[in-house]
Design an enzyme around this catalytic site. Structure first.
Site: not given
Length: 314
Positions: A219, A122, A284
């Site tokens: 992602e 992330s 995630h």
């Protein structure tokens, strides 16, 4: 004319052994102390000496979305990395803030400290890129120990544990959901992470100008389809995808109906002329694979797997 160099494999850090010391830092958003303690207990259950750095549960006095001041977050990360007794540095959670600490780190001192394991994803994508470009080091796109997915999902925990202790057993990565968006096979070096962070890195000291020869992992979370379109279009216009060998797509949690997301991904990436696999199982979503960045691999979109040419850690 700008010469775009081809990505090459990076230096692999040593794998972990029982009793290894793992330092947990919070370079981005704040983490609840109770969650952090549960995550530390999971690591300790693996016979690791897991410790949290002093500012891991801080909160910035005014910017409450940050885990303490920039200086303190950078100080923890550098202290952990430069401590010869620490074998791995793991992020407590994502959020936002890693970009704010990158330029506060003494990269010469960190380079002198030698290779060790770094884990996160992330917002930690900014650090993955910095470790790759400044230290030439393989890192692990894997779960943060204070995040709900890691705390509640044993498959996510097991994937990280295997990657840390027995990386030769984690050389074929994929999920039952994986399928080709564009079929084919391609070889290259793994690179990438969170789409929004890769986009935000353009034009910065750690912003890529080329991903030629890369197997690009992408992602994100909480980005509506039009924003995914906008970011992919920006990267396409910047020429970042020129020469990419293949694309592996992970989860797109809270990004709207997947059919709409998939349409954007197909529209923006389908014309690259390279294999593209979707829903490979990292990011995630839950469960989440741990995927190394900076290693040679083969992407087999038809089979829905990423095969590493060598273990992520030596």
């Amino acid at each position: 004319m700008t010469t775009r160099t081809t990505l090459t494999p990076l230096t692999r850090p040593p794998r972990l052994r029982p009793g290894a010391r793992v330092a947990v830092v919070a370079p981005s958003g704040p983490v609840a102390e109770e969650r952090l303690q549960v995550g530390l207990d999971v690591l300790r259950g693996w016979d690791l000496d897991a410790v949290a750095l002093p500012h891991a549960v801080d909160r910035h006095p005014t910017a409450r979305y940050l885990a303490g001041t920039d200086a303190d977050r950078a100080r923890d990360l550098q202290a952990a990395w430069c401590d010869p007794g620490v074998d791995a540095v793991v992020c407590a959670r994502g959020g936002y803030g890693a970009q704010r600490v990158v330029d506060l780190l003494d990269w010469d001192a960190m380079r002198a400290a030698g290779p060790k394991v770094f884990v996160g994803f992330s917002d930690a994508t900014a650090l993955h890129e910095a470790f790759a470009l400044r230290l030439g080091l393989v890192t692990l796109h894997g779960p943060m120990v204070g995040a709900a997915a890691f705390l509640k999902d044993t498959a996510t925990q097991d994937a990280l544990r295997t990657a840390l202790f027995a990386p030769e057993s984690a050389r074929v990565l994929g999920a039952g959901t994986a399928r080709p968006l564009v079929g084919g096979r391609a070889r290259g070096v793994t690179v990438g992470g969170c789409l929004s962070l890769l986009t935000a890195g353009l034009g910065t000291p750690d912003g890529r100008t080329s991903l030629r020869g890369g197997l690009l992992l992408l992602e994100d979370v909480g980005e509506e389809p039009y924003r995914i379109d906008r970011m992919l279009t920006q990267l396409l216009r910047a020429g970042l995808f020129d020469g990419v060998a293949g694309v592996a797509l992970g989860s797109w949690e809270e990004c709207g109906p997947y059919g709409a997301v998939r349409a954007v991904l197909r529209d923006r990436l389908g014309g690259l002329g390279v294999p593209v696999v979707e829903e490979l199982g990292f990011g995630h979503g839950t469960p989440a694979l741990t995927v190394p960045l900076g290693v040679p691999a083969e992407l087999d979109a038809d089979a829905g797997v990423l095969r590493l040419a060598e273990p992520a850690l030596r």
